[in-house]
Design a protein around this motif. Structure first.
Motif, PDB file in Angstrom:
ATOM      1  N   ILE A 273       0.840  -1.195   0.000  1.00  0.00           N
ATOM      2  CA  ILE A 273       0.000   0.000   0.000  1.00  0.00           C
ATOM      3  C   ILE A 273       0.876   1.247   0.000  1.00  0.00           C
ATOM      4  CG2 ILE A 273      -1.833   1.235   1.195  1.00  0.00           C
ATOM      5  CD1 ILE A 273      -2.638  -1.434  -0.106  1.00  0.00           C
ATOM      6  N   THR A 274       2.023   1.179   0.662  1.00  0.00           N
ATOM      7  CA  THR A 274       2.978   2.287   0.611  1.00  0.00           C
ATOM      8  C   THR A 274       3.406   2.550  -0.832  1.00  0.00           C
ATOM      9  OG1 THR A 274       3.788   1.737   2.826  1.00  0.00           O
ATOM     10  CG2 THR A 274       5.210   3.106   1.441  1.00  0.00           C
ATOM     11  N   TRP A 277       0.600   4.235  -2.938  1.00  0.00           N
ATOM     12  CA  TRP A 277       0.406   5.670  -2.762  1.00  0.00           C
ATOM     13  C   TRP A 277       1.589   6.497  -3.231  1.00  0.00           C
ATOM     14  CZ3 TRP A 277      -3.888   8.137  -2.648  1.00  0.00           C
ATOM     15  CH2 TRP A 277      -5.040   7.472  -2.240  1.00  0.00           C
ATOM     16  N   TRP A 311      -4.162  11.456   6.438  1.00  0.00           N
ATOM     17  CA  TRP A 311      -5.060  10.522   5.756  1.00  0.00           C
ATOM     18  C   TRP A 311      -6.519  10.834   6.017  1.00  0.00           C
ATOM     19  CZ3 TRP A 311      -3.883   8.058   1.659  1.00  0.00           C
ATOM     20  CH2 TRP A 311      -2.528   7.866   1.388  1.00  0.00           C
ATOM     21  N   TRP A 327     -12.523   5.921   4.314  1.00  0.00           N
ATOM     22  CA  TRP A 327     -11.595   5.442   3.277  1.00  0.00           C
ATOM     23  C   TRP A 327     -10.181   5.955   3.535  1.00  0.00           C
ATOM     24  CZ3 TRP A 327      -9.179   8.480  -0.648  1.00  0.00           C
ATOM     25  CH2 TRP A 327      -8.560   7.752  -1.658  1.00  0.00           C
ATOM     26  N   TYR A 330      -8.810   4.240   6.624  1.00  0.00           N
ATOM     27  CA  TYR A 330      -8.550   2.832   6.277  1.00  0.00           C
ATOM     28  C   TYR A 330      -7.135   2.684   5.730  1.00  0.00           C
ATOM     29  CZ  TYR A 330      -8.817  -1.196   3.003  1.00  0.00           C
ATOM     30  OH  TYR A 330      -8.573  -2.336   2.274  1.00  0.00           O
ATOM     31  N   PHE A 331      -6.776   3.547   4.803  1.00  0.00           N
ATOM     32  CA  PHE A 331      -5.426   3.482   4.255  1.00  0.00           C
ATOM     33  C   PHE A 331      -4.389   3.968   5.260  1.00  0.00           C
ATOM     34  CE2 PHE A 331      -7.440   3.180  -0.004  1.00  0.00           C
ATOM     35  CZ  PHE A 331      -6.746   2.073  -0.448  1.00  0.00           C
ATOM     36  N   ILE A 334      -3.569   0.969   7.442  1.00  0.00           N
ATOM     37  CA  ILE A 334      -2.740  -0.021   6.735  1.00  0.00           C
ATOM     38  C   ILE A 334      -1.315   0.496   6.571  1.00  0.00           C
ATOM     39  CG2 ILE A 334      -2.423  -1.310   4.596  1.00  0.00           C
ATOM     40  CD1 ILE A 334      -5.450  -1.257   4.229  1.00  0.00           C
ATOM     41  N   LEU A 335      -1.175   1.767   6.208  1.00  0.00           N
ATOM     42  CA  LEU A 335       0.164   2.338   6.023  1.00  0.00           C
ATOM     43  C   LEU A 335       0.932   2.364   7.340  1.00  0.00           C
ATOM     44  CD1 LEU A 335      -0.833   5.221   3.611  1.00  0.00           C
ATOM     45  CD2 LEU A 335       0.741   3.364   3.051  1.00  0.00           C
ATOM     46  N   PHE A 361      -6.234  -5.243  -0.810  1.00  0.00           N
ATOM     47  CA  PHE A 361      -6.617  -4.130   0.051  1.00  0.00           C
ATOM     48  C   PHE A 361      -6.919  -2.861  -0.738  1.00  0.00           C
ATOM     49  CE2 PHE A 361      -4.636  -6.848   3.273  1.00  0.00           C
ATOM     50  CZ  PHE A 361      -5.614  -6.780   4.261  1.00  0.00           C
ATOM     51  N   ILE A 362      -6.315  -2.706  -1.900  1.00  0.00           N
ATOM     52  CA  ILE A 362      -6.653  -1.559  -2.749  1.00  0.00           C
ATOM     53  C   ILE A 362      -8.089  -1.674  -3.248  1.00  0.00           C
ATOM     54  CG2 ILE A 362      -6.172  -0.442  -4.969  1.00  0.00           C
ATOM     55  CD1 ILE A 362      -3.190  -1.325  -4.517  1.00  0.00           C
ATOM     56  N   GLY A 365     -10.600  -1.239  -0.599  1.00  0.00           N
ATOM     57  CA  GLY A 365     -10.717   0.178  -0.280  1.00  0.00           C
ATOM     58  C   GLY A 365     -11.657   0.915  -1.209  1.00  0.00           C
TER      59      GLY A 365
END
Length: 467
Positions: A273-274, A277, A311, A327, A330-331, A334-335, A361-362, A365
């Protein structure tokens, strides 16, 4: 007006290019481009074009004020405060007033009437652009622009006005005053524009129509596989919609001598996820990093607090609804977990496993992003994870999948950097003239297919216009 419209393709853009290149003087060209940009905006927002101009005037004079007192930082800071106060007040008033009233009513049981103000197109983008300008002038990173025509051109250029990418003044300051015509740039701009148009019309619009057929259906029509298929279609739609728009914006910039930064770098190839983004909506991510995260202390002071503030703001920037806040957070969670634990574990795993983890996970999301009604989000998630009494799949899904199988393979391939690699291979193995003719054929094919589809399509939204 949107880029993927016949009016833009066959009337507005040709007229703008002809008028622009009919005059060699840079000042006249700037005036023509500014006039056409205001017409472009007024086409869809005849009332709120005045708000856009007011924002430009306000921050033009804030920039002059800050520059005048650049050696007296305490006074110069008043210009930054003025810019932030007015711009954020406008953004909150026009974008979040209804949301605030509805939230207060829900929490208190009161019955305040929501203002019902129509959201001006692009306000989330151009307010961030002018804020970044005044902050950069205060920091001494750019000189204040003393020519109002040059400043308003920076803000209102129709290439990036209504849906980004978020362009900083430092990116194009020199080109506003010194750009020259370049045939290779113009040619590359046409190619990039045609590619973006094709991605938007052929992939995003098709994905959007399929998404609406399956995602969020009532219990009498839904299936487990259907909800997952609809969510996959939405994932494709939002990527090709926004990246296609960014491609068109960048391509148009090249046609007029501007070089905007990349906004997407194949985000669905991410292995965390890092990583995602760093590849998705890059201009927004770097804005929050440089103007929120680092000023709050970055990694040096209260990094967890700073991360969740960023976020939360990233979520609410996308829309005035609690699902967008959810949303973003949520990220953020995870981050944070990746930074604390998971990235070290992921480093030891094969790329395929890392990619599957990231994509899961993307895509999940995007379900939070799609549903502004949280109860519908909850019921859809129950279906997706087998917690509802619905079939696994049905004939409608089977028919839709096989009818679009070749299109789906093509769309998935276009998520990867194979297009750029194919062009690099062709350029290496073909003669220069043969490669140029191949590019011309590709552009005509992309444009022709897009026009044919636009003639017959009624479904042609731009998702990020409402942000």
């Amino acid at each position: 007006m949107v880029f993927s419209s016949l009016t833009f393709l066959f009337f507005f853009l040709p007229a703008c290019l002809i008028c622009y290149y009919a005059f060699p003087q840079r000042t006249v060209r700037n005036l023509i481009l500014t006039a056409f940009s205001l017409i472009f905006y007024a086409w869809g927002e005849p009332i709120w074009v005045s708000l856009l101009i007011i924002s430009c005037v306000w921050d033009f004079f804030n920039g002059l004020f800050i520059d005048h007192f650049k050696n007296r930082k305490v006074i110069a800071r008043l210009g930054v405060i003025s810019s932030l106060t007015v711009n954020l007040a406008l953004l909150v008033s026009f974008k979040y007033a209804d949301f605030i009233v509805e939230t207060v009513n829900a929490l208190t049981g009161l019955g305040f009437k929501a203002p019902g103000i129509l959201l001006p197109i692009g306000i989330s983008f151009y307010t961030f652009q002018t804020i970044s300008y005044t902050v950069d002038v205060y920091r001494g990173e750019v000189p204040a622009q003393k020519n109002f025509l040059n400043f308003i051109l920076f803000v209102v250029s129709f290439h990036q006005l209504v849906a980004g990418p978020i362009v900083r003044y430092s990116h194009i300051a020199r080109e506003i005053e010194e750009r020259v015509f370049s045939l290779p740039d113009f040619s590359n701009g046409v190619t990039r524009f045609c590619k973006g148009l094709f991605k938007k019309v052929f992939i995003a619009n098709t994905a959007g129509e399929l998404c609406l057929q399956f995602l969020g259906q009532d219990m009498s029509h839904t299936t487990v596989a259907g909800e997952w298929f609809g969510l996959l279609m939405y994932s494709l739609q939002i990527y090709f919609d926004f990246s296609g728009y960014s491609d068109m914006a960048i391509g148009l910039g090249w046609m007029f001598g501007f070089h905007y930064h990349e906004n997407f770098k194949h985000p669905y190839t991410a292995t965390s996820i890092t990583d995602f983004w760093r590849r998705w909506h890059i201009s927004l991510g770097t804005f929050f990093r440089d103007y929120v995260y680092i000023p709050l202390g970055g990694n040096r002071r209260y990094p967890i607090r700073n991360m969740f503030i960023v976020w939360g703001l990233t979520g609410i920037w996308h829309g005035a609804s609690w699902n967008f806040v959810l949303w973003g957070l949520y990220f953020g969670v995870i981050l944070w977990f990746e930074k604390q634990v998971l990235l070290r574990l992921l480093d030891a795993m094969p790329n395929f496993v890392k990619h599957v983890y990231a994509i899961f996970f993307i895509v999940l999301g995007w379900a939070i992003f799609f549903f502004t009604d949280l109860s519908r989000l909850g019921s859809t998630l129950k279906v997706m994870f087998g917690m509802a009494d619905v079939p696994l799949y049905n004939f409608q899904l089977d028919a839709a999948f096989w009818a679009n199988a070749y299109w789906l393979v093509f769309a998935l391939v276009m998520c990867a950097p194979l297009y750029a690699r194919a062009h690099a291979g062709l350029k290496q193995h073909l003669t220069a003239i043969t490669y140029q003719w191949a590019v011309v054929f590709q552009n005509l094919l992309f444009l022709g297919v897009s026009v044919v589809l636009l003639v017959g399509q009624t479904y042609n939204p731009f998702i990020y216009f409402r942000f």
